[in-house]
Design an enzyme around this catalytic site. Structure first.
Site, PDB file in Angstrom:
ATOM      1  N   ARG A  96       0.842  -1.205   0.000  1.00  0.00           N
ATOM      2  CA  ARG A  96       0.000   0.000   0.000  1.00  0.00           C
ATOM      3  C   ARG A  96       0.870   1.245   0.000  1.00  0.00           C
ATOM      4  O   ARG A  96       0.467   2.294   0.496  1.00  0.00           O
ATOM      5  CB  ARG A  96      -0.907   0.007   1.217  1.00  0.00           C
ATOM      6  N   ASP A 128      -6.375  -3.742   0.542  1.00  0.00           N
ATOM      7  CA  ASP A 128      -6.952  -2.785  -0.406  1.00  0.00           C
ATOM      8  C   ASP A 128      -5.965  -1.712  -0.836  1.00  0.00           C
ATOM      9  O   ASP A 128      -6.302  -0.822  -1.624  1.00  0.00           O
ATOM     10  CB  ASP A 128      -8.203  -2.134   0.208  1.00  0.00           C
ATOM     11  N   ARG A 179       5.707   9.764   3.492  1.00  0.00           N
ATOM     12  CA  ARG A 179       6.769   9.386   4.430  1.00  0.00           C
ATOM     13  C   ARG A 179       8.125   9.703   3.821  1.00  0.00           C
ATOM     14  O   ARG A 179       8.345   9.485   2.634  1.00  0.00           O
ATOM     15  CB  ARG A 179       6.650   7.892   4.734  1.00  0.00           C
ATOM     16  N   ARG A 186      14.993  -2.788   4.150  1.00  0.00           N
ATOM     17  CA  ARG A 186      14.689  -3.480   5.400  1.00  0.00           C
ATOM     18  C   ARG A 186      15.483  -4.786   5.468  1.00  0.00           C
ATOM     19  O   ARG A 186      15.955  -5.272   4.441  1.00  0.00           O
ATOM     20  CB  ARG A 186      13.192  -3.845   5.412  1.00  0.00           C
ATOM     21  N   ASP A 255      10.607  -7.241   8.424  1.00  0.00           N
ATOM     22  CA  ASP A 255      10.285  -6.285   7.349  1.00  0.00           C
ATOM     23  C   ASP A 255      10.087  -4.880   7.900  1.00  0.00           C
ATOM     24  O   ASP A 255       9.928  -3.932   7.136  1.00  0.00           O
ATOM     25  CB  ASP A 255       9.041  -6.739   6.573  1.00  0.00           C
ATOM     26  N   ASN A 256      10.085  -4.756   9.229  1.00  0.00           N
ATOM     27  CA  ASN A 256       9.932  -3.439   9.842  1.00  0.00           C
ATOM     28  C   ASN A 256      11.207  -2.986  10.528  1.00  0.00           C
ATOM     29  O   ASN A 256      11.173  -2.156  11.438  1.00  0.00           O
ATOM     30  CB  ASN A 256       8.770  -3.451  10.841  1.00  0.00           C
TER      31      ASN A 256
HETATM   32  P1  AMP Z   1       2.901  -3.833   8.223  1.00  0.00           P
HETATM   33  O1  AMP Z   1       2.619  -4.850   9.267  1.00  0.00           O
HETATM   34  O2  AMP Z   1       2.010  -2.633   8.302  1.00  0.00           O
HETATM   35  O3  AMP Z   1       4.311  -3.453   8.162  1.00  0.00           O
HETATM   36  O4  AMP Z   1       2.529  -4.514   6.837  1.00  0.00           O
HETATM   37  C1  AMP Z   1       2.929  -5.803   6.506  1.00  0.00           C
HETATM   38  C2  AMP Z   1       2.644  -6.093   5.054  1.00  0.00           C
HETATM   39  O5  AMP Z   1       1.254  -5.981   4.751  1.00  0.00           O
HETATM   40  C3  AMP Z   1       3.339  -5.163   4.079  1.00  0.00           C
HETATM   41  O6  AMP Z   1       3.697  -5.917   2.956  1.00  0.00           O
HETATM   42  C4  AMP Z   1       2.271  -4.173   3.744  1.00  0.00           C
HETATM   43  O7  AMP Z   1       2.491  -3.551   2.506  1.00  0.00           O
HETATM   44  C5  AMP Z   1       1.043  -5.053   3.714  1.00  0.00           C
HETATM   45  N1  AMP Z   1      -0.192  -4.302   3.965  1.00  0.00           N
HETATM   46  C6  AMP Z   1      -0.591  -3.786   5.137  1.00  0.00           C
HETATM   47  N2  AMP Z   1      -1.767  -3.158   4.999  1.00  0.00           N
HETATM   48  C7  AMP Z   1      -2.142  -3.283   3.718  1.00  0.00           C
HETATM   49  C8  AMP Z   1      -3.269  -2.849   2.951  1.00  0.00           C
HETATM   50  N3  AMP Z   1      -4.265  -2.154   3.503  1.00  0.00           N
HETATM   51  N4  AMP Z   1      -3.299  -3.172   1.651  1.00  0.00           N
HETATM   52  C9  AMP Z   1      -2.307  -3.868   1.098  1.00  0.00           C
HETATM   53  N5  AMP Z   1      -1.237  -4.302   1.750  1.00  0.00           N
HETATM   54  C10 AMP Z   1      -1.140  -4.023   3.046  1.00  0.00           C
HETATM   55 MG    MG Z   2       5.818  -2.914   7.467  1.00  0.00          MG
END
Ligand code: AMP
Ligand code: MG
Length: 496
Positions: A96, A128, A179, A186, A255-256
């Site tokens: 996203r 989404d 951002r 990462r 990944d973070n």
């Molecule tokens: P995060 O835990 O927020 O770092 O996200 C983990 C993974 O989920 C990453 O690959 C994000 O791009 C994906 N992701 C999180 N929220 C969404 C969203 N609403 N739509 C698509 N991908 C998402």
């Molecule tokens: Mg992330």
């Protein structure tokens, strides 16, 4: 989509887009219905050589919403993988977020400009591709607060609304965060290529990261090993800074975790009010994997994943590679304890280093945990104390049992007596190490609630207060307060 003439002044360079095609997918942000400005970070825009007024103009807002691609941008979604709560996910990637490109800031540093919430990408999986106003407000407030607190972090350049609903537990206003990061590489970026046995890509990525973040290491005998060492040290220092402000990241998945050493991906993160080392806020962290006290160990776990990826670049002899890589990440503990001692010495007003300082700090923390003392206020009010224990009440009152503080305070005063610094200078130094203001969860929640209803005033005030966290700010004294009973936020949500 029209390629807009660039009014805001972006001078893109796009080094990542020049990496091989398998590092990303090129695509434009998905346009939104009706872009609306929430806020432009004028000071940051200035640092980036951008014109804040142009960013806040209709053309600028169109760029920030993803409706116009500025001239010179090379939009793309980055590929990465990662361990989420310890479970391996071979493909994550920007699901996203769209990287518009890189600019050079006034200090000469390359900075990524990324739109978070910019629509679906090939990495969206079931998502989404969008963000709602809640997590956008949270990331804006907390990342900017971290910056003002002196903690390395990605930044927030702007927040806009999309005019479209985003469906989560209900329908919420959609939003996009711009951002800014030193880079978005990462640990998971390395894992993506390692899992595919793509050593050539690992070499390319290593070279990229060294050129970008650690240029001195290009000359090292084994650059990949030197990189591992440098990242280990930076992460150790970063986590010590988190511990010093009571910050809990909440989703320290691989990944973070950045290679730059910046805090990234503010999801269910939170600052503690009452201190407890086991504190967890994230609703998805059922077993406390990412609890406050676990953060250093988790960082090491993540670095071990990075080390595994780098092995083929460290030594052709795998056993030797494992041995040197292990030695390197094992240095995390020393780096971390050195940084932690520095952070807490400053918090206690100790300019000189002595043997028992870490124990003195740890002893206070144990008493705070037992007395459920507010983390931020305890240290801030400690900064004001003098020689006379009779005047200790503002701090004592923070402990469920004030005697818990008294026992420690006597030891602290003995230790202060060994210092050369004058009491006034010591107090000033402590005020500069112990913030009066942190993004208290209940304040962040209030700002989100108001923003959902279209009122950004609480968000604006919060951002303003948190831009000077070490100042007294009498007009905003209430923002120092912990939550009143009933205001307390016990859980935070990933908010994706
Ligand atoms: P995060 O835990 O927020 O770092 O996200 C983990 C993974 O989920 C990453 O690959 C994000 O791009 C994906 N992701 C999180 N929220 C969404 C969203 N609403 N739509 C698509 N991908 C998402
Ligand atoms: Mg992330």
């Amino acid at each position: 989509m029209d390629k807009a003439a660039d009014t805001a002044g972006f001078a893109f360079e796009n080094r990542y887009a020049r990496l091989p095609e398998r590092f990303y997918t090129r695509l434009d942000p998905t346009p939104v219905e009706k872009p609306g400005l929430v806020r432009v970070n004028a000071a940051l825009a200035h640092d980036l050589g951008l014109d804040p007024a142009a960013l806040a103009s209709p053309d600028g807002i169109a760029i920030l919403a993803g409706n116009r691609v500025p001239e010179g941008a090379a939009p793309l979604a980055q590929a990465y993988a990662g361990h989420q709560f310890g479970g391996w996910v071979p493909q994550l990637g920007d699901g996203r977020a769209i990287l518009l490109g890189e600019v050079t800031d006034r200090a000469g540093r390359p900075r990524d400009i990324q739109l978070k919430g910019a629509g679906r990408t090939p990495y969206s999986r079931m998502g989404d591709g969008r963000a709602w106003i809640g997590p956008v407000i949270r990331e804006y407030v907390v990342s900017e607060a971290m910056h003002a607190l002196g903690v390395p972090t990605t930044r927030a350049l702007a927040a806009v609304t999309t005019g479209e609903p985003v469906y989560r537990e209900g329908a919420f206003p959609g939003a996009v965060l711009t951002r800014v990061a030193a880079s978005h590489v990462r640990v998971g970026t390395f894992q993506y290529f390692a899992a595919r046995g793509d050593t050539e890509a690992l070499q390319t990525l290593t070279d990229f990261v060294i050129a970008r973040h650690y240029p001195a290491l290009a000359e090292a005998g084994t650059p990949a090993l030197a990189l591992l060492g440098a990242v280990t040290e930076r992460q150790a220092r970063l986590i010590a800074r988190w511990m010093g402000v009571g910050f809990i990241h909440g989703v320290m998945n691989t990944d973070n975790m950045t290679l730059s050493g910046e805090t990234i991906d503010y999801g269910p993160c939170a600052f503690m009010d009452a201190y407890h080392p086991d504190k967890v806020f994230s609703s998805i962290d059922q077993f406390g994997r990412y609890a406050y006290r676990n953060q250093p160990q988790i960082a090491v776990w993540n670095l071990a994943q990075l080390a595994t990826c780098l092995l083929p670049l460290i030594d052709a002899d795998q056993d030797k590679a494992i041995e040197t890589a292990t030695e390197t990440i094992n240095r995390f503990g020393d780096h971390y304890m050195d940084a932690w001692r520095d952070v807490f010495r400053a918090k206690l007003g100790l300019a000189e280093a002595r043997e028992d300082d870490a124990e003195l700090a740890q002893n206070l923390l144990s008493r705070m945990a037992e007395g459920r003392a507010d983390f931020t206020l305890t240290f801030r009010r400690l900064s004001e104390l003098g020689d006379d224990p009779e005047a200790d009440d503002p701090v004592r009152a923070l402990f469920a049992d004030p005697a818990l503080f008294d026992g420690w305070a006597a030891r602290w005063r003995q230790r202060l007596a060994m210092e050369q610094s004058a009491p006034d200078a010591r107090r000033a130094a402590m005020r500069a190490a112990n913030p009066a203001f942190i993004p208290r969860n209940h304040r962040v929640e209030q700002a989100i609630e108001a923003a959902v209803a279209g009122d950004y005033a609480p968000f604006e005030t919060l951002v303003e207060v948190l831009s000077a966290p070490f100042e007294e700010q009498p007009a905003h004294a209430a923002y120092q307060d912990p939550p009143a009973p009933g205001e307390e936020v016990r859980q935070t949500f990933c908010g994706t």
